[in-house]
Design a protein around this motif. Structure first.
Motif, mmCIF file in Angstrom:
data_model
loop_
_atom_site.group_PDB
_atom_site.id
_atom_site.type_symbol
_atom_site.label_atom_id
_atom_site.label_comp_id
_atom_site.label_asym_id
_atom_site.label_seq_id
_atom_site.Cartn_x
_atom_site.Cartn_y
_atom_site.Cartn_z
ATOM 1 N N GLU A 211 0.820 -1.211 0.000
ATOM 2 C CA GLU A 211 0.000 0.000 0.000
ATOM 3 C C GLU A 211 0.852 1.259 0.000
ATOM 4 O O GLU A 211 0.499 2.247 -0.619
ATOM 5 C CB GLU A 211 -0.947 -0.003 1.199
ATOM 6 C CG GLU A 211 -1.909 1.150 1.211
ATOM 7 C CD GLU A 211 -2.902 1.095 2.343
ATOM 8 O OE1 GLU A 211 -3.165 2.152 2.927
ATOM 9 O OE2 GLU A 211 -3.405 0.014 2.645
ATOM 10 N N LYS A 212 2.000 1.217 0.669
ATOM 11 C CA LYS A 212 2.838 2.416 0.722
ATOM 12 C C LYS A 212 3.408 2.770 -0.652
ATOM 13 O O LYS A 212 3.775 3.909 -0.892
ATOM 14 C CB LYS A 212 3.958 2.259 1.744
ATOM 15 C CG LYS A 212 4.973 1.205 1.381
ATOM 16 C CD LYS A 212 6.050 1.096 2.418
ATOM 17 C CE LYS A 212 6.991 -0.022 1.981
ATOM 18 N NZ LYS A 212 8.124 -0.177 2.766
ATOM 19 N N ASP A 213 3.448 1.799 -1.572
ATOM 20 C CA ASP A 213 3.933 2.059 -2.922
ATOM 21 C C ASP A 213 2.851 2.618 -3.833
ATOM 22 O O ASP A 213 3.151 3.097 -4.914
ATOM 23 C CB ASP A 213 4.481 0.772 -3.534
ATOM 24 C CG ASP A 213 5.679 0.240 -2.749
ATOM 25 O OD1 ASP A 213 6.392 1.046 -2.123
ATOM 26 O OD2 ASP A 213 5.880 -0.986 -2.760
ATOM 27 N N LEU A 214 1.601 2.522 -3.404
ATOM 28 C CA LEU A 214 0.503 3.008 -4.225
ATOM 29 C C LEU A 214 0.351 4.520 -4.064
ATOM 30 O O LEU A 214 0.473 5.048 -2.963
ATOM 31 C CB LEU A 214 -0.807 2.323 -3.828
ATOM 32 C CG LEU A 214 -0.880 0.824 -4.076
ATOM 33 C CD1 LEU A 214 -2.160 0.248 -3.463
ATOM 34 C CD2 LEU A 214 -0.830 0.535 -5.561
ATOM 35 N N PRO A 215 0.065 5.210 -5.155
ATOM 36 C CA PRO A 215 -0.117 6.664 -5.050
ATOM 37 C C PRO A 215 -1.424 7.011 -4.350
ATOM 38 O O PRO A 215 -2.434 6.327 -4.522
ATOM 39 C CB PRO A 215 -0.145 7.113 -6.515
ATOM 40 C CG PRO A 215 -0.567 5.915 -7.283
ATOM 41 C CD PRO A 215 -0.067 4.729 -6.516
ATOM 42 N N ARG A 216 -1.382 8.053 -3.555
ATOM 43 C CA ARG A 216 -2.594 8.536 -2.897
ATOM 44 C C ARG A 216 -3.369 9.400 -3.874
ATOM 45 O O ARG A 216 -2.810 10.279 -4.522
ATOM 46 C CB ARG A 216 -2.234 9.330 -1.642
ATOM 47 C CG ARG A 216 -1.673 8.449 -0.531
ATOM 48 C CD ARG A 216 -1.226 9.231 0.688
ATOM 49 N NE ARG A 216 -2.307 10.038 1.211
ATOM 50 C CZ ARG A 216 -2.135 11.253 1.731
ATOM 51 N NH1 ARG A 216 -0.949 11.798 1.805
ATOM 52 N NH2 ARG A 216 -3.162 11.926 2.199
ATOM 53 N N PHE B 267 -0.902 14.172 -1.863
ATOM 54 C CA PHE B 267 -1.671 13.360 -2.801
ATOM 55 C C PHE B 267 -0.989 13.423 -4.160
ATOM 56 O O PHE B 267 -0.603 14.499 -4.619
ATOM 57 C CB PHE B 267 -3.124 13.846 -2.906
ATOM 58 C CG PHE B 267 -3.973 13.427 -1.742
ATOM 59 C CD1 PHE B 267 -4.618 12.200 -1.748
ATOM 60 C CD2 PHE B 267 -4.105 14.249 -0.637
ATOM 61 C CE1 PHE B 267 -5.388 11.804 -0.657
ATOM 62 C CE2 PHE B 267 -4.872 13.859 0.459
ATOM 63 C CZ PHE B 267 -5.522 12.632 0.442
ATOM 64 N N ALA B 268 -0.841 12.272 -4.792
ATOM 65 C CA ALA B 268 -0.208 12.218 -6.112
ATOM 66 C C ALA B 268 -1.178 12.646 -7.203
ATOM 67 O O ALA B 268 -0.769 13.168 -8.229
ATOM 68 C CB ALA B 268 0.293 10.807 -6.398
ATOM 69 N N GLY B 269 -2.473 12.403 -6.969
ATOM 70 C CA GLY B 269 -3.467 12.734 -7.971
ATOM 71 C C GLY B 269 -4.769 13.190 -7.348
ATOM 72 O O GLY B 269 -5.072 12.857 -6.201
ATOM 73 N N VAL B 270 -5.512 13.961 -8.114
ATOM 74 C CA VAL B 270 -6.846 14.415 -7.708
ATOM 75 C C VAL B 270 -7.796 14.079 -8.855
ATOM 76 O O VAL B 270 -7.486 14.321 -10.020
ATOM 77 C CB VAL B 270 -6.878 15.934 -7.409
ATOM 78 C CG1 VAL B 270 -8.302 16.397 -7.110
ATOM 79 C CG2 VAL B 270 -5.956 16.267 -6.240
ATOM 80 N N GLU C 246 -1.225 4.895 -13.787
ATOM 81 C CA GLU C 246 -0.514 5.982 -14.476
ATOM 82 C C GLU C 246 0.383 6.744 -13.503
ATOM 83 O O GLU C 246 1.533 7.056 -13.825
ATOM 84 C CB GLU C 246 -1.507 6.950 -15.121
ATOM 85 C CG GLU C 246 -2.255 6.386 -16.298
ATOM 86 C CD GLU C 246 -3.412 7.277 -16.745
ATOM 87 O OE1 GLU C 246 -3.673 8.329 -16.105
ATOM 88 O OE2 GLU C 246 -4.066 6.911 -17.734
ATOM 89 N N LEU C 247 -0.150 7.050 -12.330
ATOM 90 C CA LEU C 247 0.631 7.789 -11.337
ATOM 91 C C LEU C 247 1.804 6.954 -10.831
ATOM 92 O O LEU C 247 2.908 7.476 -10.647
ATOM 93 C CB LEU C 247 -0.263 8.226 -10.174
ATOM 94 C CG LEU C 247 -1.310 9.283 -10.509
ATOM 95 C CD1 LEU C 247 -2.323 9.404 -9.379
ATOM 96 C CD2 LEU C 247 -0.658 10.629 -10.796
ATOM 97 N N ALA C 248 1.578 5.662 -10.614
ATOM 98 C CA ALA C 248 2.646 4.776 -10.136
ATOM 99 C C ALA C 248 3.744 4.648 -11.191
ATOM 100 O O ALA C 248 4.936 4.675 -10.861
ATOM 101 C CB ALA C 248 2.079 3.408 -9.774
ATOM 102 N N ASP C 249 3.346 4.513 -12.461
ATOM 103 C CA ASP C 249 4.322 4.413 -13.542
ATOM 104 C C ASP C 249 5.167 5.676 -13.627
ATOM 105 O O ASP C 249 6.366 5.619 -13.818
ATOM 106 C CB ASP C 249 3.633 4.183 -14.892
ATOM 107 C CG ASP C 249 3.060 2.784 -15.025
ATOM 108 O OD1 ASP C 249 3.420 1.907 -14.207
ATOM 109 O OD2 ASP C 249 2.254 2.570 -15.946
ATOM 110 N N LYS C 250 4.508 6.816 -13.466
ATOM 111 C CA LYS C 250 5.216 8.099 -13.534
ATOM 112 C C LYS C 250 6.231 8.192 -12.398
ATOM 113 O O LYS C 250 7.360 8.627 -12.598
ATOM 114 C CB LYS C 250 4.215 9.248 -13.429
ATOM 115 C CG LYS C 250 4.821 10.593 -13.725
ATOM 116 C CD LYS C 250 3.858 11.732 -13.547
ATOM 117 C CE LYS C 250 2.566 11.510 -14.282
ATOM 118 N NZ LYS C 250 1.659 12.662 -14.164
ATOM 119 N N THR C 251 5.846 7.758 -11.200
ATOM 120 C CA THR C 251 6.735 7.784 -10.047
ATOM 121 C C THR C 251 7.927 6.844 -10.270
ATOM 122 O O THR C 251 9.065 7.187 -9.967
ATOM 123 C CB THR C 251 5.984 7.387 -8.760
ATOM 124 O OG1 THR C 251 4.879 8.270 -8.606
ATOM 125 C CG2 THR C 251 6.876 7.468 -7.547
#
Length: 134
Positions: A2-7, A59-62, A125-130
Motif C-alpha cells: 500500500e505504501k507504494d501506491l499513489p494517494r 496526494f499524487a493525484g486528484v 498511471e501515477l505509479a508508472d510516472k513515479t
C-alpha cells in the motif's frame, strides 16, 4: 504494498457520483485503498485551492467525479467544473505539478464499474510516472 501506491483524492458529488462509490463497495469491486473521497454537493463547488492543497498534502493525484449533465444544481455544471480544472492547471504548471495528475470524468450514480476502472487506471498511471522518475 500500500505504501507504494499513489494517494488519490476524489471529489465526489453527493447525489450523483457518491452513490456509484457506495455501489462499488456493495458489489465488492476493489480499487486501490489509497483512494480517499470527499463528498461535495456539486463538482462545480470544488475550489482550485482545495485541489492545490491536496497536492501540498502529498496526494499524487486528484480526481473530480463530475455530475455531467445530471447535476441537480444547474445545467452549466460541467462547464463550470471544466473552468475550475483549467484554472487549476495554470496553478499546477506554476508549481511544477504535471497537469495529468488532475483528472475529471462524469460518473453517474450506477457507474460503479466505471469508477473502479478509472481509479485503477489513474493509480497505475501515477505509479508508472513515479517509477520512471526514480
Amino acid at each position: 504494498m500500500e505504501k507504494d501506491l499513489p494517494r488519490i483524492l476524489v471529489f465526489s458529488t453527493e447525489k450523483i457520483s457518491d452513490p456509484a462509490l457506495d455501489l462499488a463497495g456493495l458489489m465488492k469491486l476493489h480499487y486501490p485503498p489509497t483512494v480517499h473521497a470527499i463528498v461535495v454537493p456539486c463538482s462545480s463547488s470544488v475550489r482550485p485551492s482545495w485541489i492545490m492543497h491536496a497536492f501540498e498534502c502529498g496526494f499524487a493525484g486528484v480526481f473530480i467525479a463530475a455530475d455531467g449533465s445530471d447535476c441537480p444544481y444547474g445545467e452549466t455544471c460541467i462547464e463550470k467544473t471544466a473552468k475550475i480544472v483549467e484554472t487549476t492547471h495554470v496553478m499546477m504548471r506554476e508549481k511544477g505539478i504535471p497537469t495529468e495528475n488532475l483528472k475529471m470524468a462524469a460518473v453517474c450514480s450506477v457507474c460503479a464499474e466505471l469508477f473502479v476502472s478509472q481509479m485503477k487506471l489513474f493509480a497505475g498511471e501515477l505509479a508508472d510516472k513515479t517509477t520512471n522518475e526514480t
